[in-house]
Design a protein around this motif. Structure first.
Motif, short mmCIF file in Angstrom:
data_model
loop_
_atom_site.label_atom_id
_atom_site.label_comp_id
_atom_site.label_asym_id
_atom_site.label_seq_id
_atom_site.Cartn_x
_atom_site.Cartn_y
_atom_site.Cartn_z
N UNK A 58 -13.47 -75.18 -105.27
CA UNK A 58 -14.73 -74.63 -105.75
C UNK A 58 -14.55 -73.36 -106.55
N UNK A 59 -15.67 -72.64 -106.72
CA UNK A 59 -15.69 -71.40 -107.48
C UNK A 59 -16.26 -70.29 -106.61
N UNK A 60 -15.54 -69.17 -106.56
CA UNK A 60 -15.94 -68.02 -105.74
C UNK A 60 -17.16 -67.35 -106.36
N UNK A 61 -18.15 -67.04 -105.51
CA UNK A 61 -19.33 -66.31 -105.96
C UNK A 61 -19.29 -64.86 -105.49
N UNK A 62 -18.92 -64.64 -104.22
CA UNK A 62 -18.92 -63.28 -103.65
C UNK A 62 -17.72 -63.15 -102.73
N UNK A 63 -17.11 -61.96 -102.72
CA UNK A 63 -16.03 -61.65 -101.77
C UNK A 63 -16.42 -60.38 -101.02
N UNK A 64 -16.45 -60.46 -99.69
CA UNK A 64 -16.70 -59.28 -98.85
C UNK A 64 -15.40 -58.93 -98.17
N UNK A 65 -14.81 -57.81 -98.54
CA UNK A 65 -13.56 -57.37 -97.92
C UNK A 65 -13.90 -56.54 -96.70
N UNK A 66 -13.52 -57.08 -95.52
CA UNK A 66 -13.92 -56.48 -94.25
C UNK A 66 -12.74 -55.84 -93.51
N UNK A 67 -11.64 -55.60 -94.20
CA UNK A 67 -10.47 -55.04 -93.54
C UNK A 67 -9.51 -56.13 -93.11
N UNK A 68 -9.63 -56.56 -91.85
CA UNK A 68 -8.69 -57.56 -91.33
C UNK A 68 -9.03 -58.97 -91.81
N UNK A 69 -10.21 -59.16 -92.38
CA UNK A 69 -10.58 -60.46 -92.93
C UNK A 69 -11.42 -60.29 -94.19
N UNK A 70 -11.39 -61.31 -95.03
CA UNK A 70 -12.25 -61.36 -96.21
C UNK A 70 -13.19 -62.54 -96.02
N UNK A 71 -14.46 -62.33 -96.28
CA UNK A 71 -15.45 -63.39 -96.22
C UNK A 71 -15.73 -63.79 -97.67
N UNK A 72 -15.53 -65.06 -97.98
CA UNK A 72 -15.81 -65.51 -99.35
C UNK A 72 -16.95 -66.52 -99.33
N UNK A 73 -17.81 -66.39 -100.31
CA UNK A 73 -18.91 -67.31 -100.54
C UNK A 73 -18.55 -68.07 -101.80
N UNK A 74 -18.56 -69.40 -101.71
CA UNK A 74 -18.16 -70.19 -102.87
C UNK A 74 -18.96 -71.47 -102.95
N UNK A 129 -11.16 -65.56 -94.43
CA UNK A 129 -9.74 -65.58 -94.75
C UNK A 129 -9.09 -64.31 -94.24
N UNK A 130 -7.76 -64.31 -94.04
CA UNK A 130 -7.08 -63.07 -93.68
C UNK A 130 -7.36 -62.00 -94.74
N UNK A 131 -7.50 -60.76 -94.31
CA UNK A 131 -7.80 -59.66 -95.22
C UNK A 131 -6.73 -59.48 -96.28
N UNK A 132 -7.14 -58.89 -97.39
CA UNK A 132 -6.19 -58.60 -98.46
C UNK A 132 -6.07 -59.69 -99.51
N UNK A 133 -6.96 -60.69 -99.47
CA UNK A 133 -6.89 -61.72 -100.51
C UNK A 133 -7.22 -61.07 -101.86
N UNK A 134 -6.71 -61.65 -102.90
CA UNK A 134 -6.97 -61.11 -104.24
C UNK A 134 -8.04 -61.90 -104.97
N UNK A 135 -8.85 -62.67 -104.22
CA UNK A 135 -9.90 -63.46 -104.83
C UNK A 135 -11.01 -62.57 -105.36
N UNK A 136 -11.58 -62.99 -106.49
CA UNK A 136 -12.67 -62.26 -107.14
C UNK A 136 -13.75 -63.26 -107.54
N UNK A 137 -14.99 -62.80 -107.74
CA UNK A 137 -16.03 -63.70 -108.21
C UNK A 137 -15.59 -64.44 -109.48
N UNK A 138 -15.95 -65.71 -109.57
CA UNK A 138 -15.64 -66.64 -110.66
C UNK A 138 -14.22 -67.19 -110.59
#
Length: 70
Positions: A9-25, A36-45
């Protein structure tokens, strides 16, 4: 997702929460949220390709606001 649990899919939002990243796609015209585990380099789009661990999958009915049993 296919029989192997792959979702593309395509990422819409990334919330970096420290130990985890929440992605909306969006995948297949549907909206998804993944933790996902924190520190992902995912960005919107960004394009995203995730393998689902079905034993950790939670499905919700948004209209009724409850979790569906697997």
């Amino acid at each position: 997702a296919d029989a192997g649990g792959l979702l593309e899919g395509r990422v819409e939002v990334v919330e970096q929460m420290g130990s985890e990243d929440i992605i909306y796609f969006v995948a297949g015209g549907k909206e998804f949220v993944a933790s996902l585990p924190g520190g992902s380099e995912l960005r919107p789009d960004d394009s995203v390709r995730l393998h689902l661990e079905l034993e950790h999958l939670h499905v919700f009915d948004l209209a009724k606001e409850n979790r569906l049993e697997n």
